[in-house]
Design a protein around this motif. Structure first.
Motif, PDB file in Angstrom:
ATOM      1  N   SER A  18       0.809  -1.312   0.021  1.00 38.36           N
ATOM      2  CA  SER A  18      -0.049  -0.027  -0.126  1.00 38.36           C
ATOM      3  C   SER A  18       0.728   1.286  -0.127  1.00 38.36           C
ATOM      4  CB  SER A  18      -0.808  -0.037   1.201  1.00 38.36           C
ATOM      5  OG  SER A  18      -0.215   0.064   2.372  1.00 38.36           O
ATOM      6  N   GLY A  19       0.357   2.386  -0.193  1.00 41.77           N
ATOM      7  CA  GLY A  19       1.094   3.522  -0.391  1.00 41.77           C
ATOM      8  C   GLY A  19       1.632   3.959  -1.715  1.00 41.77           C
ATOM      9  N   ASN A  20       2.669   4.670  -1.562  1.00 39.00           N
ATOM     10  CA  ASN A  20       3.456   4.797  -2.957  1.00 39.00           C
ATOM     11  C   ASN A  20       4.903   4.400  -2.905  1.00 39.00           C
ATOM     12  OD1 ASN A  20       1.644   7.877  -2.838  1.00 39.00           O
ATOM     13  ND2 ASN A  20       0.910   6.375  -4.292  1.00 39.00           N
ATOM     14  N   TYR A  21       5.252   3.846  -4.119  1.00 40.64           N
ATOM     15  CA  TYR A  21       6.792   3.483  -4.111  1.00 40.64           C
ATOM     16  C   TYR A  21       7.695   4.187  -3.644  1.00 40.64           C
ATOM     17  CZ  TYR A  21      10.262   0.073  -5.883  1.00 40.64           C
ATOM     18  OH  TYR A  21      11.349  -0.665  -5.916  1.00 40.64           O
ATOM     19  N   PHE A  22       8.768   3.725  -3.020  1.00 38.85           N
ATOM     20  CA  PHE A  22       9.696   4.360  -2.262  1.00 38.85           C
ATOM     21  C   PHE A  22      10.867   5.037  -3.221  1.00 38.85           C
ATOM     22  CE2 PHE A  22      11.394   0.324  -2.413  1.00 38.85           C
ATOM     23  CZ  PHE A  22      12.717   0.273  -2.452  1.00 38.85           C
ATOM     24  N   GLU A  23      10.782   4.659  -4.306  1.00 42.25           N
ATOM     25  CA  GLU A  23      12.214   5.263  -5.093  1.00 42.25           C
ATOM     26  C   GLU A  23      11.627   5.800  -6.416  1.00 42.25           C
ATOM     27  OE1 GLU A  23      16.355   3.326  -6.909  1.00 42.25           O
ATOM     28  OE2 GLU A  23      14.634   1.656  -6.106  1.00 42.25           O
ATOM     29  N   ARG A  24      12.522   6.698  -6.769  1.00 42.73           N
ATOM     30  CA  ARG A  24      12.471   7.407  -8.222  1.00 42.73           C
ATOM     31  C   ARG A  24      13.868   7.393  -8.671  1.00 42.73           C
ATOM     32  NH1 ARG A  24       9.467  11.730  -9.215  1.00 42.73           N
ATOM     33  NH2 ARG A  24       8.486  11.610  -7.329  1.00 42.73           N
ATOM     34  N   GLY A  25      14.168   7.504 -10.086  1.00 39.79           N
ATOM     35  CA  GLY A  25      15.343   7.533 -10.561  1.00 39.79           C
ATOM     36  C   GLY A  25      15.575   7.779 -11.965  1.00 39.79           C
ATOM     37  N   SER A  26      16.709   8.475 -12.401  1.00 40.33           N
ATOM     38  CA  SER A  26      16.816   8.506 -13.734  1.00 40.33           C
ATOM     39  C   SER A  26      18.300   8.247 -13.974  1.00 40.33           C
ATOM     40  CB  SER A  26      16.498   9.916 -14.226  1.00 40.33           C
ATOM     41  OG  SER A  26      17.409  10.825 -13.534  1.00 40.33           O
ATOM     42  N   ARG A  27      18.733   7.681 -15.292  1.00 41.52           N
ATOM     43  CA  ARG A  27      20.002   7.272 -15.788  1.00 41.52           C
ATOM     44  C   ARG A  27      20.097   7.660 -17.187  1.00 41.52           C
ATOM     45  NH1 ARG A  27      17.856   3.710 -12.366  1.00 41.52           N
ATOM     46  NH2 ARG A  27      19.047   3.213 -10.500  1.00 41.52           N
ATOM     47  N   ARG A  28      21.373   8.388 -17.451  1.00 41.20           N
ATOM     48  CA  ARG A  28      21.534   8.835 -18.871  1.00 41.20           C
ATOM     49  C   ARG A  28      23.039   8.333 -19.105  1.00 41.20           C
ATOM     50  NH1 ARG A  28      19.051  14.630 -19.903  1.00 41.20           N
ATOM     51  NH2 ARG A  28      16.643  14.227 -19.424  1.00 41.20           N
ATOM     52  N   ALA A  29      23.167   7.809 -20.253  1.00 42.68           N
ATOM     53  CA  ALA A  29      24.439   7.537 -20.661  1.00 42.68           C
ATOM     54  C   ALA A  29      24.551   7.644 -22.048  1.00 42.68           C
ATOM     55  CB  ALA A  29      24.886   5.854 -20.532  1.00 42.68           C
ATOM     56  N   ARG A  30      25.784   8.085 -22.754  1.00 46.99           N
ATOM     57  CA  ARG A  30      26.162   8.248 -24.004  1.00 46.99           C
ATOM     58  C   ARG A  30      27.406   7.767 -24.344  1.00 46.99           C
ATOM     59  NH1 ARG A  30      25.628  13.187 -21.812  1.00 46.99           N
ATOM     60  NH2 ARG A  30      27.378  14.762 -21.844  1.00 46.99           N
TER      61      ARG A  30
END
Length: 588
Positions: free
Chosen positions: A425-437
């Motif tokens: 229940s509730g909202n997920y505990f993690e957010r993230g972003s990854r960028r590679a080139r």
């Protein structure tokens, strides 16, 4: 002097010896290259009047040289035949021929057999032939496909799927080439769709598209997708591959895309979507594929464009209406063009793009919609390659490619996340972003044969930039009775960037001491700014044809292979810290 110090000194002397050998080979290449590129054609030698010679150049329908084509020449006396194989410039020669009319036959797997009769040879003769790939033709023409045969000029342990096999053979997901490769010996696919060669990790495999690296530069996974309609062949090299291929101790996965020609071609597959009436009429799945190819300017320039898409709805019957479905949207396209600036100068450019979006990843009866995450991925690869053929048989090519990989995910809100035996229940505990080139440059030079030797040198340069940002909040794990069992907290680190510069160079000698024996020996040097250590990879492989009919051969090889530096492992400790607090049923 103790044993450890002696071992260290021997190792240092060995590395100095390899470094000296590498320096000598590169010095030879630097000295040899200008002579090969600018020396021009050699003056013709005096040929006896009762003898002749034939120089054959084999090119495909787009003017690209075809290497390792088996060329058979039959003279005025049918019982006497001459055999040769085309080099990297598509050339092969026959000398000391008796004047007369000859019949030419050209074969190679993946091409239609080419025969040409009535070739009059009375002196030095140059002949250009066009060798067509196996594909559908609009005209009604009787053609014969080249059957698979033992290739005496091949030392690599490899398996190959042609375009016809990719289209005709049934496999589980016909729009994803990864699901076709397990039909090859030694290739296994895991539950995530990743491939393994002879038991190796998928991170130990180097994935290439038309010679450019398409592996994710951070994870080392094969994530990019190419429409099966755009592929001309897929080759898997598991062992004994030459020094020009590196960054993969597990093997090489090489995808070769096709190209249009002077004929217009269109294909369309799975255009109508499938519908479902479960909880109302809606699109269940839709996986269209469309491709087109043809001339931009006949005889000079051509194009190919292949698109594939996917849309699917995943319904969870146990959840209430409006919160019971998740969608998947995926799109991929490969556009490619080739221009023959001159008969000896070919310029090719391509652009591959992939995108993916799903608004509620992880939706199940135990994980309702508020606990899911929205996920978006994007990847593309743009590349240009220029090939130049010189009059003395030298082939030089240079290319540049830019690959970008983006992925991000975010929760539905910021409510505390809780895990119970009956679900979350509730909202997920993690957010993230990854960028590679990855910005990659390649250069290769193949010199004409000198005696029984053919030399090849090249280099590869890649600049990798990786950015990552993660934010986590604590979450709770509860028992069946609602009491706290565990509390998980995080210390978030700031966003970071990690870069790497990879440099590689190689030199290779292809030596044929006898018509039945082929030896390939080479040396490769790899270095990057993370390891800061030069890695030398000597390799040698040999092939010997045992029988006179060429149907049996013995192949052996030995070499040293290294894996690429995995940025995911290097940056694993930069994402933050986790602390777990455990509670007894009656308290802390």
């Amino acid at each position: 002097m103790d044993a450890q110090e002696q071992t260290l000194r021997r190792r240092v002397r060995a590395e100095r010896g390899w470094s000296s050998l590498w320096a000598l080979m590169l010095c030879w290449a630097v000295f040899r290259a200008p002579w090969a590129l600018w020396s021009g054609p050699r003056p013709p030698q005096n040929i006896p009047q009762n003898h002749a010679e034939l120089q054959v150049t084999v090119r495909d329908e787009n003017g690209v040289a075809v290497a390792d084509a088996a060329v058979t020449l039959t003279g005025p006396h049918p019982e006497k035949k001459f055999f040769a194989r085309s080099d990297q410039a598509g050339r092969c020669g026959f000398k000391d021929l008796a004047p007369g009319a000859y019949r030419l036959r050209v074969e190679r797997e993946g091409y239609y057999v080419l025969t040409k009769d009535g070739i009059e040879v009375s002196g030095p003769v140059a002949l250009d032939v066009t060798f067509h790939h196996q594909q559908e033709y609009v005209e009604k023409v009787n053609v014969v496909a080249s059957p698979p045969a033992v290739d005496p000029a091949k030392t690599t342990a490899s398996e190959k799927l042609t375009s016809r096999e990719i289209i005709d053979l049934p496999f589980e997901v016909p729009r994803d080439i990864r699901y076709a490769l397990p039909m090859l010996p030694g290739v296994l696919q895991d539950s995530t769709g990743q491939l393994h060669l002879d038991g190796s990790s998928t991170r130990q495999i180097s994935d290439q598209l038309d010679g450019f690296d398409m592996t994710d530069p951070v994870t080392g996974l094969f994530e990019m997708r190419v429409s099966v309609d755009a592929l001309r062949s897929v080759e898997v090299e598991a062992s004994r591959y030459p020094v020009e291929d590196g960054k993969g101790a597990g093997g090489i996965l090489s995808l070769r895309s096709g190209m249009g020609d002077d004929h217009w071609r269109f294909t369309a597959t799975n255009l109508p979507p499938s519908l479902s009436e479960t909880k109302g009429l809606h699109i269940n799945t839709w996986t269209p594929r469309v491709s087109a190819s043809g001339p931009i300017r006949e005889g000079k320039a051509w194009f190919l464009d292949a698109m594939e898409g996917e849309y699917a709805i995943d319904l969870v019957n146990e959840l209430p209406a409006g919160q019971d479905r998740n969608s998947i949207t995926r799109f991929g396209n490969l556009g490619k063009a080739q221009a023959n600036l001159s008969p000896s100068n070919i310029l090719t450019g391509s652009y591959l793009v992939n995108s993916f979006h799903s608004p509620h990843i992880g939706l199940t009866r135990f994980h309702p919609l508020p606990t899911t995450v929205s996920k978006s991925d994007f990847a593309d690869l743009v590349s240009f390659k220029d090939q130049q053929y010189f009059s003395n048989g030298t082939l030089a090519e240079a290319g540049i490619g830019l690959g970008r990989f983006y992925d991000s995910f975010w929760p539905m809100g910021s409510a505390p996340y809780m895990l119970r035996p009956e679900g979350s229940s509730g909202n997920y505990f993690e957010r993230g972003s990854r960028r590679a080139r990855r910005l990659e440059g390649i250069a290769n030079v193949i010199f004409p044969e000198v005696g029984r030797h053919q030399f090849k040198v090249g280099m590869n340069l890649a600049r990798i930039v990786y950015d990552q940002s993660d934010q986590r909040q604590g979450y709770s794990i509860l028992r069946q009775d609602g009491t706290l069992d565990r509390q998980v907290n995080f210390v978030n680190f700031p966003a970071f960037q990690r870069n790497n510069l990879e440099l590689a160079g190689y030199a290779q000698d292809r030596f044929t001491p006898t018509p039945r024996l082929l030896v390939e020996a080479g040396l490769r040097l790899d270095d990057d700014e993370i390891l800061r250590r030069a890695l030398l990879s000597p390799r040698v492989a040999a092939s010997y044809v045992l029988s006179a009919d060429g149907e049996t051969k013995l192949v052996a090889g030995i070499g040293r292979y290294y894996d690429r530096t995995n940025l995911q492992f290097v940056t694993a400790g930069l994402g933050g810290l986790r602390t777990d607090f455990f509670y007894r049923p009656m308290g802390f």
